[in-house]
Design a protein around this motif. Structure first.
Motif, PDB file in Angstrom:
ATOM      1  N   ALA A  15      86.635  58.560  -6.410  1.00 57.11           N
ATOM      2  CA  ALA A  15      85.676  57.742  -5.664  1.00 57.11           C
ATOM      3  C   ALA A  15      86.343  56.525  -5.044  1.00 57.11           C
ATOM      4  O   ALA A  15      86.030  56.133  -3.917  1.00 57.11           O
ATOM      5  CB  ALA A  15      84.541  57.301  -6.588  1.00 57.11           C
ATOM      6  N   MET A  16      87.268  55.901  -5.772  1.00 60.96           N
ATOM      7  CA  MET A  16      87.897  54.679  -5.284  1.00 60.96           C
ATOM      8  C   MET A  16      89.029  54.949  -4.297  1.00 60.96           C
ATOM      9  O   MET A  16      89.337  54.103  -3.458  1.00 60.96           O
ATOM     10  CB  MET A  16      88.413  53.843  -6.457  1.00 60.96           C
ATOM     11  N   TYR A  17      89.648  56.135  -4.405  1.00 66.89           N
ATOM     12  CA  TYR A  17      90.779  56.448  -3.530  1.00 66.89           C
ATOM     13  C   TYR A  17      90.449  57.499  -2.479  1.00 66.89           C
ATOM     14  O   TYR A  17      91.295  57.845  -1.659  1.00 66.89           O
ATOM     15  CB  TYR A  17      91.985  56.902  -4.363  1.00 66.89           C
ATOM     16  N   GLY A  18      89.242  58.020  -2.495  1.00 69.83           N
ATOM     17  CA  GLY A  18      88.822  58.899  -1.423  1.00 69.83           C
ATOM     18  C   GLY A  18      89.277  60.334  -1.548  1.00 69.83           C
ATOM     19  O   GLY A  18      89.427  61.018  -0.528  1.00 69.83           O
ATOM     20  N   ALA A  19      89.489  60.826  -2.754  1.00 72.20           N
ATOM     21  CA  ALA A  19      89.861  62.234  -2.926  1.00 72.20           C
ATOM     22  C   ALA A  19      88.657  63.118  -2.631  1.00 72.20           C
ATOM     23  O   ALA A  19      87.550  62.868  -3.118  1.00 72.20           O
ATOM     24  CB  ALA A  19      90.362  62.475  -4.350  1.00 72.20           C
ATOM     25  N   THR A  20      88.861  64.169  -1.850  1.00 70.46           N
ATOM     26  CA  THR A  20      87.741  65.026  -1.442  1.00 70.46           C
ATOM     27  C   THR A  20      87.931  66.481  -1.823  1.00 70.46           C
ATOM     28  O   THR A  20      87.062  67.314  -1.518  1.00 70.46           O
ATOM     29  CB  THR A  20      87.557  64.949   0.088  1.00 70.46           C
ATOM     30  N   THR A  21      89.037  66.805  -2.467  1.00 68.77           N
ATOM     31  CA  THR A  21      89.301  68.197  -2.829  1.00 68.77           C
ATOM     32  C   THR A  21      89.532  68.301  -4.334  1.00 68.77           C
ATOM     33  O   THR A  21      89.620  67.294  -5.037  1.00 68.77           O
ATOM     34  CB  THR A  21      90.539  68.728  -2.088  1.00 68.77           C
ATOM     35  N   GLY A  22      89.653  69.530  -4.822  1.00 63.03           N
ATOM     36  CA  GLY A  22      89.948  69.769  -6.225  1.00 63.03           C
ATOM     37  C   GLY A  22      88.893  69.205  -7.144  1.00 63.03           C
ATOM     38  O   GLY A  22      87.700  69.127  -6.797  1.00 63.03           O
ATOM     39  N   ASP A  23      89.317  68.782  -8.339  1.00 63.69           N
ATOM     40  CA  ASP A  23      88.367  68.266  -9.327  1.00 63.69           C
ATOM     41  C   ASP A  23      87.645  67.025  -8.837  1.00 63.69           C
ATOM     42  O   ASP A  23      86.449  66.837  -9.107  1.00 63.69           O
ATOM     43  CB  ASP A  23      89.099  67.957 -10.637  1.00 63.69           C
ATOM     44  N   SER A  24      88.369  66.145  -8.121  1.00 64.28           N
ATOM     45  CA  SER A  24      87.716  64.935  -7.623  1.00 64.28           C
ATOM     46  C   SER A  24      86.576  65.272  -6.687  1.00 64.28           C
ATOM     47  O   SER A  24      85.468  64.727  -6.793  1.00 64.28           O
ATOM     48  CB  SER A  24      88.735  64.047  -6.895  1.00 64.28           C
ATOM     49  N   GLY A  25      86.829  66.178  -5.742  1.00 59.59           N
ATOM     50  CA  GLY A  25      85.779  66.558  -4.805  1.00 59.59           C
ATOM     51  C   GLY A  25      84.571  67.159  -5.492  1.00 59.59           C
ATOM     52  O   GLY A  25      83.431  66.993  -5.043  1.00 59.59           O
ATOM     53  N   ARG A  74      90.646  63.070  13.602  1.00 58.99           N
ATOM     54  CA  ARG A  74      89.874  63.175  12.358  1.00 58.99           C
ATOM     55  C   ARG A  74      90.735  62.811  11.153  1.00 58.99           C
ATOM     56  O   ARG A  74      90.278  62.104  10.247  1.00 58.99           O
ATOM     57  CB  ARG A  74      89.313  64.594  12.212  1.00 58.99           C
ATOM     58  N   ARG A  75      91.966  63.316  11.130  1.00 59.00           N
ATOM     59  CA  ARG A  75      92.846  63.000   9.997  1.00 59.00           C
ATOM     60  C   ARG A  75      93.140  61.503   9.932  1.00 59.00           C
ATOM     61  O   ARG A  75      93.146  60.902   8.861  1.00 59.00           O
ATOM     62  CB  ARG A  75      94.151  63.791  10.093  1.00 59.00           C
ATOM     63  N   ALA A  76      93.391  60.913  11.101  1.00 57.14           N
ATOM     64  CA  ALA A  76      93.670  59.473  11.137  1.00 57.14           C
ATOM     65  C   ALA A  76      92.463  58.669  10.684  1.00 57.14           C
ATOM     66  O   ALA A  76      92.586  57.670   9.956  1.00 57.14           O
ATOM     67  CB  ALA A  76      94.095  59.054  12.548  1.00 57.14           C
ATOM     68  N   ALA A  77      91.255  59.095  11.120  1.00 54.39           N
ATOM     69  CA  ALA A  77      90.040  58.395  10.689  1.00 54.39           C
ATOM     70  C   ALA A  77      89.852  58.531   9.188  1.00 54.39           C
ATOM     71  O   ALA A  77      89.497  57.561   8.496  1.00 54.39           O
ATOM     72  CB  ALA A  77      88.825  58.961  11.436  1.00 54.39           C
ATOM     73  N   GLY A  78      90.102  59.733   8.650  1.00 55.62           N
ATOM     74  CA  GLY A  78      89.981  59.926   7.205  1.00 55.62           C
ATOM     75  C   GLY A  78      90.971  59.088   6.431  1.00 55.62           C
ATOM     76  O   GLY A  78      90.630  58.495   5.396  1.00 55.62           O
ATOM     77  N   ASP A  79      92.206  59.017   6.930  1.00 54.89           N
ATOM     78  CA  ASP A  79      93.226  58.197   6.263  1.00 54.89           C
ATOM     79  C   ASP A  79      92.812  56.732   6.251  1.00 54.89           C
ATOM     80  O   ASP A  79      92.957  56.038   5.242  1.00 54.89           O
ATOM     81  CB  ASP A  79      94.574  58.337   6.974  1.00 54.89           C
ATOM     82  N   ARG A  80      92.300  56.260   7.381  1.00 51.04           N
ATOM     83  CA  ARG A  80      91.887  54.858   7.431  1.00 51.04           C
ATOM     84  C   ARG A  80      90.674  54.605   6.543  1.00 51.04           C
ATOM     85  O   ARG A  80      90.558  53.550   5.909  1.00 51.04           O
ATOM     86  CB  ARG A  80      91.586  54.444   8.876  1.00 51.04           C
ATOM     87  N   GLY A  81      89.777  55.574   6.459  1.00 51.09           N
ATOM     88  CA  GLY A  81      88.640  55.431   5.558  1.00 51.09           C
ATOM     89  C   GLY A  81      89.069  55.337   4.110  1.00 51.09           C
ATOM     90  O   GLY A  81      88.512  54.549   3.330  1.00 51.09           O
ATOM     91  N   ARG A  82      90.069  56.126   3.731  1.00 47.00           N
ATOM     92  CA  ARG A  82      90.581  56.024   2.352  1.00 47.00           C
ATOM     93  C   ARG A  82      91.235  54.668   2.121  1.00 47.00           C
ATOM     94  O   ARG A  82      91.133  54.091   1.028  1.00 47.00           O
ATOM     95  CB  ARG A  82      91.557  57.174   2.080  1.00 47.00           C
ATOM     96  N   PHE A  83      91.923  54.164   3.140  1.00 43.27           N
ATOM     97  CA  PHE A  83      92.541  52.841   3.043  1.00 43.27           C
ATOM     98  C   PHE A  83      91.500  51.753   2.804  1.00 43.27           C
ATOM     99  O   PHE A  83      91.613  50.942   1.879  1.00 43.27           O
ATOM    100  CB  PHE A  83      93.329  52.571   4.330  1.00 43.27           C
TER     101      PHE A  83
END
Length: 557
Positions: free
Chosen positions: A366-376, A442-451
């Motif tokens: 939740a804090m680092y923006g993981a969206t796949t695997g167990d975190s997702g 999209r990837r850049a937006a996702g990276d910035r959102g995680r940041f």
């Protein structure tokens, strides 16, 4: 030297030579114990005073506060500050998304530093006072600037006093782990043996184990399709080379980062004296530009050894960032899960997930923006159980994805989206945009959102830690010095007879204290943690429990 009234009016001015400065500061503080010193740059001014045995109670670091105020979205009128570019630190290099979350924001070797004149300093101080006064929430920025400036004092004091370090114990650990010290240019016996075993499994006697790209090619040749050489990925493959390779990497890291060369360079006269950089990361976290203080491996903590008749009070905070998130979001449910015990166990008790390790994975996701695997899979469960906390980080992520800036609890603001990032978004929105353009955007937006998602939490945790450090420092100063016979002279004249901070790592601190004060110091450290919580979050019911022990060494149980 200029003396100012509380409202900023100049009361008097006198010329004080460099050689006289420490004496003048000592005399002034004796006359006015609460005096606050305003200067250009603590890292430049303070070490000479410490060498003369003079400690400063409070200061305002113009350079560090300029970096906060000139970029804070809380400051309504920052044009004058931004125009004073002579006070700017060197900008952090951009990461792949144009946002440097974990890079140094200031390299002392690369900057010329702020101007040194008195009139320039007075003008900058006036600009900063006006910026704070006109801010949306002046009190928060006042706290942040005070905490940042106290941190600058502490960073200089940590280097001056040093962390007690037993070089003989360190060398014994190296021999036990690596084997005897090799001749120049060679590898210790155990590292060399592991390297040979790994190459044998790779069926390549010339394999380069220290180049990720070349190592990947060697792994691919024996049908291990790893994408990186990261430990977490290599563990997914069932092959005899994996455990050998991971052990080789661990020992090689110990050799290169903290081996005999490190020991010779950084430990002298029973002290490890690293170079700390306050706000060296854009979130406000500290960095280190020498000595690697923020990356001391666990097996070397036994070498942290208090002087005879002294003790180390070692304390770290359990789950600092999730607790900070609960307080920022005013999420009473998450605060209740954290109260009085392990926060991850509290999440399990509330029924959000079934097991502790799932709670940890979900919260970090939740804090680092993981969206796949167990975190997702697990993060949606947290959203149902702790909607206020999850909405805070989700909103920060959305802001980042839209190119907006976010701020910490006290008002440190994230860097703006880079020109490259904005160009990618514009390209994807154009009429002739290709599928590849849109995918990159999209990837850049996702990276910035995680940041930005993590910026608000990590930055606020750094603010709490600064408040904790500052409170500990202030309370330690009230303890009586011990007799000269009980002194620790290697800590320097300013600290030889008094408890003092000796180490700091994000959510952990170590105090070197005379044994007679150890219990009092432990209580100070505990009380300061809750005082920091009250300073930042008022009466919100969140606690910050400490794993705390008093010992001759820095080793954790």
């Amino acid at each position: 030297m200029v003396r100012l009234a509380p409202d900023g009016r100049e009361l008097d001015r006198r010329v004080v030579g460099t050689a006289e400065l420490a004496v003048h500061v000592a005399e002034r503080q004796q006359a006015e114990p609460g005096a606050r010193w305003v200067w250009h740059d603590t890292a430049r001014r303070y070490p000479a005073m410490l060498d003369a045995g003079v400690r400063v109670g409070r200061c305002h670091d113009l350079r560090l506060c300029h970096a906060i105020l000139s970029t804070s979205s809380s400051v309504a009128r920052a044009a004058d500050l931004r125009a004073a570019t002579q006070w700017d630190a060197v900008a952090a290099p951009e990461g792949p998304t144009g946002d440097a979350l974990f890079t140094l924001a200031d390299d002392p070797a690369a900057r010329s530093g702020p101007p040194e004149g008195i009139d320039e300093a007075l003008a900058e101080f006036a600009r900063q006072r006006a910026a704070i006064a006109g801010a949306a929430d002046p009190r928060r920025l006042e706290i942040l600037c005070a905490a940042e400036s106290a941190g600058a004092l502490i960073a200089a004091e940590l280097r001056h006093a040093g962390l007690p370090w037993d070089a003989a114990v360190h060398e014994d650990i190296l021999i036990a782990e690596l084997g005897r010290r090799p001749a120049a240019g060679g590898l210790p016996a155990r590292v060399a043996e592991l390297a040979a075993a790994v190459r044998a499994q790779l069926r390549d006697p010339q394999a380069n184990l220290d180049s990720p790209a070349k190592l990947l090619r060697s792994l691919h040749r024996i049908d291990i399709p790893a994408r990186t050489t990261a430990k977490w990925e290599l563990r997914d493959f069932d092959h005899p080379v994996i455990e050998l390779l991971l052990e080789y990497k661990r020992l090689h890291r110990l050799l290169t980062a903290n081996g005999w060369a490190w020991l010779a360079e950084w430990v002298h006269d029973g002290r490890f004296r690293p170079v700390y950089i306050p706000a060296g990361v854009v979130t406000g976290r500290w960095a280190a530009s020498g000595g690697g203080a923020l990356q001391i491996p666990r097996q070397l903590r036994e070498a942290m050894r208090a002087d005879s008749g002294w003790r180390l009070v070692v304390a770290d905070v359990a789950q600092l960032e999730p607790r900070v998130l609960a307080a920022m979001a005013r999420d009473l449910a998450l605060a209740e899960s954290a109260r009085g015990h392990d926060l991850y166990a509290g999440i399990v008790e509330r029924g959000a997930v079934a097991e502790r390790h799932e709670a940890k994975v979900a919260m970090l996701g939740a804090m680092y923006g993981a969206t796949t695997g167990d975190s997702g899979r697990l993060v949606p469960r947290l959203r149902r159980t702790y909607p206020r906390a999850m909405e805070l980080v989700d909103a920060a992520a959305r802001a980042g994805e839209n190119g907006e800036q976010v701020s910490t609890w006290l008002g440190r603001t994230s860097p703006p989206a880079s020109a490259g990032w904005r160009a990618r978004q514009a390209s994807a929105a154009g009429e002739g945009a290709s599928a590849a353009d849109r995918d990159r955007a999209r990837r850049a937006a996702g990276d910035r959102g995680r940041f930005t998602r993590n910026f608000v939490v990590q930055g606020t945790a750094a603010e709490w830690a600064l408040a904790w450090l500052g409170e500990v420092r202030a309370r330690l100063a009230r303890l009586d010095p011990v007799p000269t016979a009980e002194a620790a002279p290697r800590s320097g004249a300013a600290f030889a007879r008094v408890p003092h901070l000796a180490f700091f790592l994000h959510d952990e601190l170590i105090v070197h204290t005379p044994a007679r004060h150890a219990e009092a110091v432990a209580e100070i450290v505990r009380e300061a943690a809750q005082a920091a919580a009250s300073l930042l979050f008022g009466d919100f019911p969140i606690d910050f429990p400490l794993d705390l022990h008093i010992s001759r060494t820095g080793a954790k149980g």
